[in-house]
Design an enzyme around this catalytic site. Structure first.
Site, PDB file in Angstrom:
ATOM      1  N   ASP A  88       0.799  -1.143  -0.013  1.00 55.24           N
ATOM      2  CA  ASP A  88      -0.002   0.030   0.172  1.00 55.24           C
ATOM      3  C   ASP A  88       0.872   1.318  -0.065  1.00 55.24           C
ATOM      4  OD1 ASP A  88      -2.568   1.027   0.052  1.00 55.24           O
ATOM      5  OD2 ASP A  88      -1.918   2.094   1.728  1.00 55.24           O
ATOM      6  N   ASP A 521      10.360  22.488 -52.035  1.00 60.74           N
ATOM      7  CA  ASP A 521      11.310  21.499 -51.829  1.00 60.74           C
ATOM      8  C   ASP A 521      12.698  22.068 -51.565  1.00 60.74           C
ATOM      9  OD1 ASP A 521      13.314  19.631 -52.424  1.00 60.74           O
ATOM     10  OD2 ASP A 521      12.237  18.938 -54.398  1.00 60.74           O
TER      11      ASP A 521
HETATM   12  C1  LIG Z   1       3.098   8.688  -5.593  1.00 57.47           C
HETATM   13  C2  LIG Z   1       2.707   7.703  -6.645  1.00 57.47           C
HETATM   14  C3  LIG Z   1       1.702   6.565  -6.550  1.00 57.47           C
HETATM   15  N1  LIG Z   1       1.479   5.701  -7.379  1.00 57.47           N
HETATM   16  C4  LIG Z   1       0.690   4.606  -7.309  1.00 57.47           C
HETATM   17  C5  LIG Z   1       1.305   3.315  -6.761  1.00 57.47           C
HETATM   18  C6  LIG Z   1      -0.020   2.557  -6.454  1.00 57.47           C
HETATM   19  O1  LIG Z   1      -0.484   1.933  -7.406  1.00 57.47           O
HETATM   20  C7  LIG Z   1      -1.080   3.852  -6.140  1.00 57.47           C
HETATM   21  C8  LIG Z   1      -1.510   4.012  -4.901  1.00 57.47           C
HETATM   22  O2  LIG Z   1      -2.635   2.947  -4.348  1.00 57.47           O
HETATM   23  P1  LIG Z   1      -2.659   1.595  -3.693  1.00 57.47           P
HETATM   24  O3  LIG Z   1      -3.757   1.740  -2.802  1.00 57.47           O
HETATM   25  O4  LIG Z   1      -1.200   1.527  -2.860  1.00 57.47           O
HETATM   26  O5  LIG Z   1      -2.415   0.550  -4.879  1.00 57.47           O
HETATM   27  P2  LIG Z   1      -3.584   0.412  -5.956  1.00 57.47           P
HETATM   28  O6  LIG Z   1      -4.894   0.906  -5.442  1.00 57.47           O
HETATM   29  O7  LIG Z   1      -2.974   0.807  -7.132  1.00 57.47           O
HETATM   30  O8  LIG Z   1      -3.317  -1.333  -5.877  1.00 57.47           O
HETATM   31  P3  LIG Z   1      -3.980  -2.219  -4.745  1.00 57.47           P
HETATM   32  O9  LIG Z   1      -4.760  -1.614  -3.564  1.00 57.47           O
HETATM   33  O10 LIG Z   1      -4.774  -3.239  -5.706  1.00 57.47           O
HETATM   34  O11 LIG Z   1      -2.753  -2.999  -4.392  1.00 57.47           O
HETATM   35  O12 LIG Z   1      -0.450   4.950  -6.593  1.00 57.47           O
HETATM   36  C9  LIG Z   1       2.206   5.752  -8.793  1.00 57.47           C
HETATM   37  O13 LIG Z   1       1.817   5.006  -9.697  1.00 57.47           O
HETATM   38  N2  LIG Z   1       3.097   6.943  -8.943  1.00 57.47           N
HETATM   39  C10 LIG Z   1       3.421   7.756  -8.011  1.00 57.47           C
HETATM   40  O14 LIG Z   1       4.243   8.774  -8.286  1.00 57.47           O
END
Ligand SMILES: Cc1cn([C@H]2C[C@H](O)[C@@H](COP(=O)(O)OP(=O)(O)OP(=O)(O)O)O2)c(=O)[nH]c1=O
Length: 632
Positions: A88, A521
């Protein structure tokens, strides 16, 4: 590869990633981990105020996500996984926890709070080892978190809203994605970048090392793993494998593997930094529990062997406009996509699964949907869409490359074999066939858009009042230049057949000042006057005689002190990198790719001096040079 021993411990296990996050899937796939994806149904609703620190919330949520999946798989599907990984990611600023925004206004609220400040990104991770005893699920939980500090620049309201409207913030903690457009908001990152993207890979490997290679009785000082153990370390430790393959009780993890599951050890070989081959052992067993030995996978070669399949899957999915469908309507089931695009259900399902395995699509119980990259680069309508270039690659480059063997034997382009036409006749298609012309222009537009910002900003061009982009096609670079340099007027000079078709590609559907389009051209007609001439992706296409004509003309019209900017992929001096340019040479055009010193030599030959080269890290590098003043 040093990390193999740690991840190798998971090779014979059923590993489940309890996450729908495409980023997490990509990070773990990229290091060769094999796993199933079972997104967690755990709702992220823990009471935040009950945690004393933000990371505790992330760790607990990660744990709950993984537990939910482990339990569900055991009870509902009667398939107990060996290892379930949950994670998470949260953003924390001023003691507040930010998760994913619920709507655009929420994204704006979050991004405004982050604006101009440093914040922390925490990812909590839970690794659950499961086993079933008398049909009861037994679990051992290990958890940890990683913190990365990120600072945003001062950003204008306009920019924040532009970013929010891109759609990128919506599924990301804190409302930004550092790995894509959001990277432009970030001034610095302190700590593990992948942690921000959703998974702290390095810490994860260290944790696995702690679990699978606990300190030996003879060497208790090595208790704490500040680094992932090296190959040698593993070799030493595997000596005691028969006793240490069982987990030793330690904080957050207890004894797991009482049966000593491993029936054999496969010897892997690798080279250490001094080139000496060393062995390390990774226990393996096959399904029957019979010993098997495994050679180290030549993953790079296997990837190359399969590269054509992956390319073609991407091409066909693009051609069928699957990414457009999913952008508008996803998630969708295979059968509905097949109905919409008029394809077979079984074929479509295979193609969609292939795209999911390549990280282009996400697959969930609701169906298939685009990943962020697919939305940004593969749907045909986005600003940074590569759709045009992909279609060009499929329709034009693919047939040429299937004749590569003849091309190498004969040393010439294979248009006659690929298309039944000579190069000259084929070139006429660009003038006469609307479809071919449009396809070619879309391809050029795709690449120009993607590279324009880096080309425009490689050097400070603010001293110039006027520029002429020779062969500037749809004007993508010209529009970027006038954005970056508001006082610059840019003329796009290209063939009449090209100019006649540019309106489709303009930002607002029409030509906008201060970009003007002039047809002509560049080999024959007089060139418009300008302080700065630009040749972007032109020189590599033409033979020396044509380049002589072109550069002589540019040199003649360029006044002393005025400049020429060349955008090309610049080869290293050995001319073996970057491979994107070296591979392009295999098309066997009459032109060629050049190294930095070759460009310098070429440009100096035509009266240009002070040649400066900027390697941008993007597809195009930039060479800037000035017309010699008469006194020189
Ligand atoms: C800050 C930041 C977060 N994120 C993403 C990572 C996580 O996928 C998301 C945070 O949400 P999460 O709840 O951690 O994950 P999710 O909902 O994508 O997947 P799941 O709960 O099924 O595990 O934000 C980025 O992709 N780039 C970034 O710079």
């Amino acid at each position: 590869m040093v990390l193999n021993p740690v991840l190798g411990k998971l090779v014979s296990k059923r590993v489940v990633l309890a996450s729908a996050s495409p980023r997490r899937q990509e990070i773990l796939t990229n290091v060769g981990l094999r796993f199933e994806v079972v997104p967690s149904w755990f709702k992220e609703t823990l009471e935040k105020s009950s945690f004393t620190a933000p990371y505790e919330y992330a760790v607990e949520t990660a744990k709950q996500k993984a537990l939910e999946v482990a339990n569900r798989m055991h009870v509902k599907h009667l398939r107990t996984p060996d290892v379930v990984i949950g994670a998470d990611t949260i953003v924390s600023v001023d003691e507040q926890i930010l998760e994913k925004p619920v709507d655009k206004q929420d994204a704006y609220r979050m991004l405004s709070r982050l604006n101009g400040k440093e914040h922390s990104v925490f990812t909590g991770v839970a690794i659950i080892h499961c086993h079933s005893k008398d049909n009861q699920l037994e679990m051992d939980i290990t958890d940890f978190y990683e913190e990365t500090k990120v600072k945003f620049s001062e950003l204008s309201e306009e920019l924040l809203w532009e970013y929010i409207h891109s759609g990128e913030p919506m599924d990301k903690a804190g409302g930004y994605g550092i790995q894509a457009l959001g990277g432009m908001l970030v001034e610095y990152v302190h700590g593990d970048f992948l942690n921000v993207v959703g998974f702290p890979l390095n810490h994860f490997c260290k944790k696995l090392a702690e679990l699978y290679y606990p300190p030996s009785k003879h060497n208790v000082q090595r208790k704490k793993y500040d680094s992932i153990p090296s190959v040698d370390t593993f070799e030493n430790q595997s000596d005691g494998e028969s006793e240490s393959s069982n987990f030793t009780k330690q904080k957050g993890a207890s004894k797991l593997d009482s049966s000593g599951t491993y029936s054999s050890e496969a010897v892997y070989a690798s080279e250490n930094s001094s080139g000496v081959r060393t062995g390390f052992t990774v226990p393996l067993e096959n399904q029957n529990g019979v010993s098997q030995s495994a050679a180290k996978l030549p993953s790079k070669i296997l990837e190359l062997m399969d590269g054509f399949r992956a390319s073609k899957a991407l091409f066909v999915a693009s051609k069928l406009k699957i990414f457009d469908h999913l952008k508008d309507k996803g998630p969708m089931k295979a059968v509905d996509i097949a109905n919409d695009v008029g394809t077979s259900v079984c074929g479509t399902e295979r193609l969609l699964d292939a795209c999911a395995s390549l990280g282009l699509l996400e697959k969930t119980p609701q169906g298939y949907s685009n990943t962020d990259s697919a939305n940004t680069y593969l749907a045909s309508d986005g600003k940074y869409s590569l759709h045009g270039y992909i279609i060009h690659s499929n329709d034009h480059l693919w047939p040429l490359f299937t004749n590569l063997e003849s091309a190498v034997k004969e040393g010439s382009r294979q248009n006659h074999r690929a298309f039944g036409k000579k190069a000259d006749d084929l070139f006429k298609d660009y003038y006469h066939s609307q479809e071919v012309k449009q396809r070619f222009m879309s391809a050029m537009h795709s690449i120009a858009h993607l590279t324009a910002r880096d080309v425009a900003t490689a050097f400070d061009l603010s001293q110039f009042k006027s520029a002429c982009d020779l062969g500037g096609c749809t004007g993508a670079l010209a529009h970027e230049l006038v954005q970056v340099y508001p006082n610059l007027k840019v003329t796009v000079f290209d063939l009449p057949e090209v100019i006649a078709n540019t309106s489709y590609f303009q930002p607002s559907g029409q030509h906008t000042a201060p970009v003007t389009f002039v047809s002509g051209d560049f080999f024959k007609d007089s060139l418009p006057e300008a302080d700065l001439y630009i040749l972007s992706r032109v020189l590599h296409d033409w033979p020396d005689e044509k380049i002589h004509v072109l550069l002589s003309k540019v040199s003649a019209v360029c006044r002393p002190g005025n400049a020429l900017l060349v955008a090309e992929t610049v080869l290293d001096e050995q001319k073996t990198h970057p491979s994107v340019a070296v591979l392009q040479s295999l098309s066997m055009t009459e032109g060629k790719q050049r190294s930095g010193s070759e460009y310098k030599q070429l440009l100096e030959k035509y009266g240009f001096t002070d040649v400066q080269i900027k390697i941008t890290g993007n597809l195009l590098d930039v060479v800037l040079c000035f017309k010699k003043s008469l006194s020189l």
